[in-house]
Design an enzyme around this catalytic site. Structure first.
Site, PDB file in Angstrom:
ATOM      1  N   ARG A 181      -9.141  -1.121  -8.226  1.00 19.76           N
ATOM      2  CA  ARG A 181      -8.225  -1.465  -7.154  1.00 19.76           C
ATOM      3  C   ARG A 181      -8.767  -0.851  -5.277  1.00 19.76           C
ATOM      4  O   ARG A 181      -9.134   0.673  -5.649  1.00 19.76           O
ATOM      5  CB  ARG A 181      -7.555  -1.192  -7.596  1.00 19.76           C
ATOM      6  CG  ARG A 181      -5.712  -1.628  -6.807  1.00 19.76           C
ATOM      7  CD  ARG A 181      -5.078  -0.189  -7.331  1.00 19.76           C
ATOM      8  NE  ARG A 181      -5.322   0.516  -6.335  1.00 19.76           N
ATOM      9  CZ  ARG A 181      -4.217   2.267  -6.367  1.00 19.76           C
ATOM     10  NH1 ARG A 181      -4.042   1.755  -8.002  1.00 19.76           N
ATOM     11  NH2 ARG A 181      -4.551   3.277  -5.757  1.00 19.76           N
ATOM     12  N   HIS A 199      -2.424   1.381  -4.368  1.00 17.74           N
ATOM     13  CA  HIS A 199      -1.589   1.101  -5.508  1.00 17.74           C
ATOM     14  C   HIS A 199      -0.294   0.046  -5.193  1.00 17.74           C
ATOM     15  O   HIS A 199       0.501  -0.816  -5.882  1.00 17.74           O
ATOM     16  CB  HIS A 199      -0.559   2.331  -6.761  1.00 17.74           C
ATOM     17  CG  HIS A 199       0.561   2.143  -7.471  1.00 17.74           C
ATOM     18  ND1 HIS A 199       0.150   0.738  -8.263  1.00 17.74           N
ATOM     19  CD2 HIS A 199       1.675   1.743  -8.101  1.00 17.74           C
ATOM     20  CE1 HIS A 199       1.334   0.988  -9.669  1.00 17.74           C
ATOM     21  NE2 HIS A 199       2.549   0.841  -8.823  1.00 17.74           N
ATOM     22  N   TYR A 255      -5.293  11.482  -4.382  1.00 16.06           N
ATOM     23  CA  TYR A 255      -5.527  12.027  -5.502  1.00 16.06           C
ATOM     24  C   TYR A 255      -6.632  10.827  -5.649  1.00 16.06           C
ATOM     25  O   TYR A 255      -7.648  10.942  -6.788  1.00 16.06           O
ATOM     26  CB  TYR A 255      -4.868  10.549  -6.853  1.00 16.06           C
ATOM     27  CG  TYR A 255      -4.382   9.828  -6.169  1.00 16.06           C
ATOM     28  CD1 TYR A 255      -5.205   8.724  -6.711  1.00 16.06           C
ATOM     29  CD2 TYR A 255      -3.365   9.232  -5.683  1.00 16.06           C
ATOM     30  CE1 TYR A 255      -5.105   7.160  -6.634  1.00 16.06           C
ATOM     31  CE2 TYR A 255      -3.021   7.474  -5.664  1.00 16.06           C
ATOM     32  CZ  TYR A 255      -3.832   6.619  -6.097  1.00 16.06           C
ATOM     33  OH  TYR A 255      -3.156   5.701  -5.958  1.00 16.06           O
TER      34      TYR A 255
HETATM   35  C1  LIG Z   1       7.146   0.847 -18.435  1.00 17.37           C
HETATM   36  C2  LIG Z   1       6.979   1.498 -17.074  1.00 17.37           C
HETATM   37  N1  LIG Z   1       6.550   2.759 -16.714  1.00 17.37           N
HETATM   38  C3  LIG Z   1       6.256   3.184 -15.766  1.00 17.37           C
HETATM   39  C4  LIG Z   1       6.000   2.334 -14.355  1.00 17.37           C
HETATM   40  C5  LIG Z   1       5.807   2.789 -13.034  1.00 17.37           C
HETATM   41  N2  LIG Z   1       4.512   1.497 -13.230  1.00 17.37           N
HETATM   42  C6  LIG Z   1       4.109   1.397 -12.444  1.00 17.37           C
HETATM   43  S1  LIG Z   1       2.696   0.406 -11.946  1.00 17.37           S
HETATM   44  C7  LIG Z   1       2.400   1.630 -13.083  1.00 17.37           C
HETATM   45  C8  LIG Z   1       0.586   1.872 -13.481  1.00 17.37           C
HETATM   46  C9  LIG Z   1      -0.363   0.533 -14.082  1.00 17.37           C
HETATM   47  O1  LIG Z   1      -1.402   0.551 -14.012  1.00 17.37           O
HETATM   48  P1  LIG Z   1      -2.039   0.197 -14.836  1.00 17.37           P
HETATM   49  O2  LIG Z   1      -1.642  -0.655 -16.156  1.00 17.37           O
HETATM   50  O3  LIG Z   1      -3.334   0.368 -14.883  1.00 17.37           O
HETATM   51  O4  LIG Z   1      -1.794  -1.556 -13.834  1.00 17.37           O
HETATM   52  P2  LIG Z   1      -2.165  -1.796 -12.159  1.00 17.37           P
HETATM   53  O5  LIG Z   1      -1.223  -0.878 -11.957  1.00 17.37           O
HETATM   54  O6  LIG Z   1      -3.479  -0.704 -12.445  1.00 17.37           O
HETATM   55  O7  LIG Z   1      -2.783  -2.929 -11.560  1.00 17.37           O
HETATM   56  C10 LIG Z   1       3.681   2.549 -13.251  1.00 17.37           C
HETATM   57  C11 LIG Z   1       3.017   3.211 -13.481  1.00 17.37           C
HETATM   58  C12 LIG Z   1       6.624   0.936 -15.413  1.00 17.37           C
HETATM   59  N3  LIG Z   1       6.171  -0.176 -13.784  1.00 17.37           N
HETATM   60  N4  LIG Z   1       6.836   0.223 -15.919  1.00 17.37           N
END
Ligand SMILES: Cc1ncc(C[n+]2csc(CCOP(=O)(O)OP(=O)(O)O)c2C)c(N)n1
Lengths: 392, 336
Positions: A278, A282, A291
């Site tokens: 990425r 985010h 970070y």
């Molecule tokens: C159940 C839940 N917990 C926390 C979040 C908050 N949150 C949104 S995106 C994210 C990180 C997700 O990372 P990843 O699965 O690696 O996907 P990426 O964003 O890197 O595509 C978090 C912690 C959420 N959306 N849903």
């Protein structure tokens, strides 16, 4: 307990599969068909699955990637200009999304997460529909059944279970389509994803799990989520997996075709880890400098998925002026349509909040709606009252 | 006294708890280097280390379940749920394990777990980021549920919650994170208002208006606006949603004879229903009118362009006050 080195040995920032760190890990090699320099390398197992990709189709993949990068940039700009409340950029993940989505059949059904906007584009979702939820004008921008794409999931990992259940339905119906779940590396920590893998394996459901390992879950590095390579987790559930260079559109396409082919022919689920990065924040609300090391970004910029395909096209003498002009024109047109579609999107109306809560009448809710419309009417002009209301 | 934002006040309270008790451990997603998505834990990992301020894998049931194990081992986990809508994956651990452990073991095992939940709407967020799930937890015996409405309470109550031997759900009104207020950091926890008590925010004599969390500010504003029309509203900040401080509520309702309760959560089965029923039981002969609820509607939290219609606004609260007082209001002429 929480040892500081608990996560040591994650996929090092040095690059997919080529650091000493990741060589120590178990699991398959990282499959690559196009090197970061744009050289086509052969792979006996994967080559046959993309042998039919001709020059013209290579150009089309290039166009797709350029267009979704442009959609992404335009949406980011719209967010900065206050037209969208938030936007989750996919910058850097173009090959993972285009390579996999273009390997699917129309009758396959996709269950994406919030970042899979390139997948939605490939399935025919109009760009302004993609941004509709981020503008705050709806909870979902499209009807899943018109494009065979479920609404984008925000609850991390929930969609992997939905894809598995859909696949069980396909299986019961005796059809040969496939359900596909897209999710991130962080998602693999969630209970839902692990339960989805259990169900998929138990029932040998025709589902493909596509994990885009972009190395970060907001601020958390992938090594915090998994002590082994993500792809290796699947083996514990009895699910075959592949680990491919997610910045290599052909490798991702080949892997997806292998997996969907297996599913269509009764071979059950497959797990694909597309190792990518990425490159942006985010979401537009995030600050990665808190970070993330800037050098890491630089390393990955050298593996850019679009630059890579562009070099391949160049090497093959396919990067003609005509192609470049056509691609640029397409990207311009899509961006323009996205901007116009966003800015001219009709505003939702106050009483819309009561719509579609139930499919059949619900008396207490109808009463609440009636009371609220009387309340709005008590201001005289309801539109004026609405604009004065607010989260004060 | 120091001027502080709400978020900073919680941060300072967490810092004190970490300093005072080595058994306090913070756990959650992104709470380390990032300082949490709202920066409430900003700087704490740097100062207390990765063992005390733990970035967890992305797994809410995992976070809550391991907090149970840590509590068994004598720790006092403070868990951050990133957003209200992400508490549901942890729901089973909270209601089946955290809430019942003390009862199940006849007091042998304590669960001094604090669960911090940024909650509520009004910040233009996407789905699952604006919910008010408090009633699910007030319905579960064994849990204490509180919601803070100002930086001073935020600062004190987080420390009281952490010090409590019972599990406490601590609901933080995220749309007020940047509001500033005076905070006395030296306030002695023992001398501070107990975690179980409601507070009379504004005294009044015509109507009692109950609010908590994000709507306390709106309720105060409504009281000010009403005063211009000669209506005297007594605003009460519930602070503790479970248990409810009926002594304070009853005293107020006996005085005013009228009750309005407001919350962002949907109406059906919400905290307003509990308060209205209980106060009716306890103060029936003192009530001049039926209790009135001004709440979110019974709809899923809507998309941000229309969320202001779902959230109780100052005018909607005043309309509710008019109803309680029998003054002309939007429902005048309607029966029931
Ligand atoms: C159940 C839940 N917990 C926390 C979040 C908050 N949150 C949104 S995106 C994210 C990180 C997700 O990372 P990843 O699965 O690696 O996907 P990426 O964003 O890197 O595509 C978090 C912690 C959420 N959306 N849903």
């Amino acid at each position: 307990m929480f040892t500081d080195d608990a996560g040591k040995g994650g996929i090092a920032a040095g690059g997919p599969g080529n650091s000493a760190e990741s060589n120590r890990r178990t699991g398959g090699d990282l499959v690559q068909l196009i090197t970061p320099g744009g050289e086509r390398v052969s792979h006996p197992e994967f080559d046959p699955w993309v042998r039919d990709v001709n020059d013209e189709q290579l150009g089309a993949l290039y166009e797709d990637m350029v267009v979704i990068r442009r959609i992404d940039a335009e949406a980011t700009a719209l967010q900065r200009q206050g037209e969208l409340a938030l936007w989750p950029p996919l910058l850097g993940q173009e090959a993972s999304q285009i390579g996999s989505a273009r390997a699917l059949r129309d009758d396959d059904f996709v269950f994406p997460s919030y970042r899979d906007n390139g997948v939605a584009y490939c399935r025919g979702v109009r760009p302004e529909a993609i941004v509709k939820a981020w503008r705050g004008n709806a909870l979902a921008g499209w009807d899943p059944f018109t494009v065979n794409v479920a609404t984008q999931q925000i609850i991390i990992g929930a969609q992997t279970l939905h894809a598995t259940g859909y696949a069980m339905g396909i299986q019961n119906d005796g059809a040969d389509s496939v359900a596909v779940a897209y999710f991130g590396d962080g998602a693999t920590s969630e209970g839902d994803v692990n339960e989805a893998l259990v169900f998929a394996a138990s029932f040998q459901a025709p589902v493909v799990f596509i994990c885009q390992n972009n190395h970060w879950a907001i601020s958390e590095p992938v090594r915090l989520q998994s002590h082994i390579q993500i792809a290796d987790r699947a083996a514990g559930f009895g699910i075959p997996s592949m680990r491919v260079d997610g910045n290599d559109v052909l490798a991702v396409m080949a892997a997806t075709r292998i997996a969907t082919n297996r599913a269509r022919h009764g071979g059950g689920p497959t797990f694909i880890e597309a190792v990518t990065y990425r490159m942006g924040p985010h979401t537009t609300a995030d600050d990665p400098t808190r970070y993330r090391d800037a050098n890491e970004l630089e390393d990955w910029a050298a593996k850019d998925p679009i630059a890579r395909l562009k070099s391949l096209l160049e090497r093959k003498g396919l990067l003609t002026e005509a192609l470049e002009t056509a691609v640029a024109a397409k990207a311009d047109a899509v961006a323009k349509a996205l901007r116009a579609g966003t800015i001219n999107m009709p505003e939702p109306q106050p009483l819309d909040i009561f719509k579609h809560v139930y499919s059949t009448p619900h008396a207490p809710l109808e009463r609440q709606q009636d009371h609220y419309s009387r309340y709005l009417a008590s201001f005289g002009d309801p539109a004026e009252a609405a604009s004065e209301e607010g989260a004060r | 006294m120091t001027q502080m934002t709400f978020a900073r006040a919680i941060n300072a309270g967490l810092r004190k708890s970490l300093e005072n008790d080595p058994k306090v451990i913070l756990m959650g997603e992104d709470i380390g280097a990032l300082g949490g998505v709202f920066r409430v834990t900003d700087g704490l990992q740097k100062d207390f280390g990765k063992h005390r301020v733990v970035d967890t894998p992305l797994a809410e049931s995992g976070i809550m379940g391991t907090a149970v194990g840590l509590a068994y081992r004598g720790y006092r986990p403070v868990v951050e749920i990133q957003f209200d809508g992400f508490i549901y994956p942890a729901f089973d651990q909270i209601v089946s394990q955290v809430a019942k452990m003390h009862y199940r073991t006849q007091g042998a095992v304590k669960m001094p777990i604090t669960i911090r939940v940024p909650f509520g709407g009004g910040i233009g967020s996407p789905e699952h980021h604006s919910e008010s799930p408090e009633a699910y937890f007030t319905h579960t015996s064994g849990l204490r549920v509180v919601s803070v409405s100002n930086p001073q309470d935020a600062h004190t109550m987080i420390q009281q919650a952490i010090a409590s031997d019972d599990p406490v759900l601590y609901f933080e009104p995220k749309r007020r994170y940047h509001d500033k207020g005076e905070v006395d950091e030296s306030l002695d926890l023992g001398a501070a208002l107990s975690l179980e008590r409601a507070r009379v925010v504004t005294e009044g004599k015509d109507v009692t208006l109950l609010a908590y969390g994000p709507l306390v500010k709106t309720a105060k504003d409504a009281a000010l606006a009403a005063a211009d029309e000669g209506i005297s509203i007594e605003v009460i900040d519930l602070r503790s949603l479970a248990p409810l401080d009926f002594a304070t509520l009853e005293a107020s309702v006996r005085k005013t004879g009228r009750l309005v309760i407001t919350h962002e959560a949907s109406q059906t089965g919400g905290l307003g229903a509990e308060v209205a029923a209980s106060i009716t039981e306890r103060c029936f002969y003192h009530l001049e009118a039926a209790p009135v609820r001004v709440t979110g509607f019974d709809v899923p939290y809507p998309y941000s362009k229309v969320e202001m219609h779902h959230l109780p606004s100052l005018d909607r609260i005043l309309d509710g006050v008019d109803r309680a007082l029998g003054r002309p209001n939007s429902l005048s002429g309607l029966e029931g």
